[in-house]
Design a protein around this motif. Sequence first.
Motif, PDB file in Angstrom:
ATOM      1  N   LEU A   1      19.302  25.981  45.502  1.00  0.00           N
ATOM      2  CA  LEU A   1      19.513  27.330  46.012  1.00  0.00           C
ATOM      3  C   LEU A   1      19.885  27.229  47.483  1.00  0.00           C
ATOM      4  CD1 LEU A   1      19.227  30.481  46.100  1.00  0.00           C
ATOM      5  CD2 LEU A   1      16.791  30.100  46.567  1.00  0.00           C
ATOM      6  N   ASP A   2      21.014  27.822  47.862  1.00  0.00           N
ATOM      7  CA  ASP A   2      21.447  27.860  49.257  1.00  0.00           C
ATOM      8  C   ASP A   2      21.761  29.297  49.631  1.00  0.00           C
ATOM      9  OD1 ASP A   2      21.547  24.991  50.012  1.00  0.00           O
ATOM     10  OD2 ASP A   2      23.017  24.889  48.400  1.00  0.00           O
ATOM     11  N   VAL A   3      21.184  29.747  50.728  1.00  0.00           N
ATOM     12  CA  VAL A   3      21.439  31.096  51.235  1.00  0.00           C
ATOM     13  C   VAL A   3      22.009  30.965  52.635  1.00  0.00           C
ATOM     14  CG1 VAL A   3      20.441  33.348  51.803  1.00  0.00           C
ATOM     15  CG2 VAL A   3      19.546  32.046  49.857  1.00  0.00           C
ATOM     16  N   SER A   4      23.149  31.613  52.875  1.00  0.00           N
ATOM     17  CA  SER A   4      23.814  31.529  54.178  1.00  0.00           C
ATOM     18  C   SER A   4      24.133  32.928  54.681  1.00  0.00           C
ATOM     19  CB  SER A   4      25.114  30.720  54.086  1.00  0.00           C
ATOM     20  OG  SER A   4      24.866  29.415  53.612  1.00  0.00           O
ATOM     21  N   LEU A   5      23.930  33.122  55.969  1.00  0.00           N
ATOM     22  CA  LEU A   5      24.296  34.379  56.614  1.00  0.00           C
ATOM     23  C   LEU A   5      25.514  34.121  57.487  1.00  0.00           C
ATOM     24  CD1 LEU A   5      23.630  37.358  57.188  1.00  0.00           C
ATOM     25  CD2 LEU A   5      22.178  36.565  59.085  1.00  0.00           C
ATOM     26  N   LEU A   6      26.632  34.749  57.124  1.00  0.00           N
ATOM     27  CA  LEU A   6      27.885  34.573  57.862  1.00  0.00           C
ATOM     28  C   LEU A   6      28.148  35.792  58.730  1.00  0.00           C
ATOM     29  CD1 LEU A   6      30.246  33.223  55.032  1.00  0.00           C
ATOM     30  CD2 LEU A   6      28.661  31.937  56.468  1.00  0.00           C
ATOM     31  N   ASN A   7      28.643  35.532  59.920  1.00  0.00           N
ATOM     32  CA  ASN A   7      29.069  36.591  60.819  1.00  0.00           C
ATOM     33  C   ASN A   7      30.580  36.471  60.963  1.00  0.00           C
ATOM     34  OD1 ASN A   7      29.126  37.202  64.278  1.00  0.00           O
ATOM     35  ND2 ASN A   7      28.703  38.752  62.749  1.00  0.00           N
ATOM     36  N   LYS A   8      31.319  37.545  60.614  1.00  0.00           N
ATOM     37  CA  LYS A   8      32.778  37.473  60.608  1.00  0.00           C
ATOM     38  C   LYS A   8      33.381  38.404  61.632  1.00  0.00           C
ATOM     39  CE  LYS A   8      36.000  39.422  58.674  1.00  0.00           C
ATOM     40  NZ  LYS A   8      36.949  40.181  57.866  1.00  0.00           N
ATOM     41  N   GLN A   9      34.316  37.874  62.401  1.00  0.00           N
ATOM     42  CA  GLN A   9      35.083  38.683  63.343  1.00  0.00           C
ATOM     43  C   GLN A   9      36.546  38.314  63.170  1.00  0.00           C
ATOM     44  OE1 GLN A   9      33.618  38.713  67.390  1.00  0.00           O
ATOM     45  NE2 GLN A   9      31.522  38.291  66.720  1.00  0.00           N
ATOM     46  N   GLY A  10      37.335  39.276  62.699  1.00  0.00           N
ATOM     47  CA  GLY A  10      38.724  38.974  62.390  1.00  0.00           C
ATOM     48  C   GLY A  10      38.777  38.000  61.241  1.00  0.00           C
ATOM     49  N   GLY A  11      39.462  36.878  61.421  1.00  0.00           N
ATOM     50  CA  GLY A  11      39.536  35.857  60.384  1.00  0.00           C
ATOM     51  C   GLY A  11      38.608  34.689  60.656  1.00  0.00           C
ATOM     52  N   MET A  12      37.626  34.887  61.534  1.00  0.00           N
ATOM     53  CA  MET A  12      36.738  33.791  61.908  1.00  0.00           C
ATOM     54  C   MET A  12      35.338  34.009  61.343  1.00  0.00           C
ATOM     55  SD  MET A  12      37.855  32.987  65.857  1.00  0.00           S
ATOM     56  CE  MET A  12      37.377  34.601  66.457  1.00  0.00           C
TER      57      MET A  12
END
Length: 442
Positions: free
Chosen positions: A231-242
């Motif tokens: 089990l892997d949980v990731s929190l991504l923060n996106k700005q534009g295409g990054m």
Amino acid sequence: MSGEISMIGSVILALFLAGYLGQQYLPPPKPKVIGLDLGTTFCSVGVFRPGSGKVEVIEDEEGRKSIPSAVSFTNTAVLAGYEAMDVADSNPQNTVYDSKRFIGKMFEPGVLEQESARYPFQVTNNNGSAEFVISTNHTFTVSPEFVGSRLLLRLKEMAERQLGAPVHKAVISVPAEFDERQRNYTVRAANLAGLEILRVINEPTAAAMAYGLHKVDVFNVLVVDLGGGTLDVSLLNKQGGMFLTRAMAGNNKLGGQDFSQRLFLYTTERVRQQFGVAPALKEDIHRLRQAVEAAKLNLTLQPSALIAVPLHLRPHQGSESPGGPAPHPVVFQAAVTRQLFEELNEDLFQKILVPVETVLAEGHLGKEDVDEIVLVGGSTRIPRIRALISDFFGKEPNTSVDPDLAVVTGVAIQAGIMGGSWPLQVSAIEIPNRHLRKTNFS
């Protein structure tokens, strides 16, 4: 002068017209770069089709879109995928799986010994690196990257058969928590398979791309990846295409195999109650495990499933030697319900929320701040798991993409971008976060 300008204009117009007609009537160019998902339990390959603008996940000869991440060594061959699984029961000491857990990783002797205790094959420590001991007509060791290379070679061959052309370049995905050494050894595995890796992309980012989140206005994305073994949980923060990975947590000993095991133990007890003896023959145990796995998959769609397995039970639990009692043929049948399956696994299901809470805390976010919840991995199909996540956030997770194929779809999109495929224009860029550490629970 005006005549020359008119001629130049006519040439430009003719070129545009030729390009338009070429796109309309000529066959689209074949993909130049493939996308690879080298998973812990299954792996797959995909391509971006320039003509249709869609991803094609490539099937094997039997129409299956992924192959087991297993490699078996025999006296005459090295088998990968389903061919390896076919001989796994008769060749357990030489059939290696879960090699992704070991690739590029440095171990203390005691840690490696503990980690490898649950496998039927032998794992040895070579100056901190894991190697697998193989005994066929002679004894030798192979590295995790060599095992990975055989799987990637199989995927490469599947792609070449489908595309009708040689394949030399690829994009590959890795877990977000992989360090530089693990990433380099994954690339080394691809190189051994005859592939040049143009880019390594994090699995959560690939999943987000599969859902099209690199092209829409979202800010915080939570990726829950629950496969066969981890089990892997990731929190991504996106700005534009990054994309920036803000927090990671997980459980490297929780997945679909554990849910199946609970149902398998229940089923073997039912066999013992009904016939007075539990299955002991390897063939019986293998058949029962296959039936349990099929029942688990059916229960994601149906409220109940029937397990029916022919068994050869011995009157007394004992050896399989020729001098032992003759096996007695029986047919075991049992109906299992979704409710029973959920009750058997409820404590395991609840563990899924622990890393979810952790990444929110480490990312300094509340539940309401998460814009999209993305599900990855076949085990996220289980209705109870989806309900748990939905109840926790108070909104439905995004299920628009097949969770088994989300990562390979995203990697194939990135492969299309790297190969210059029209009409792709937006690329997801990952911002490296070198201070990030994954929190693991067990």
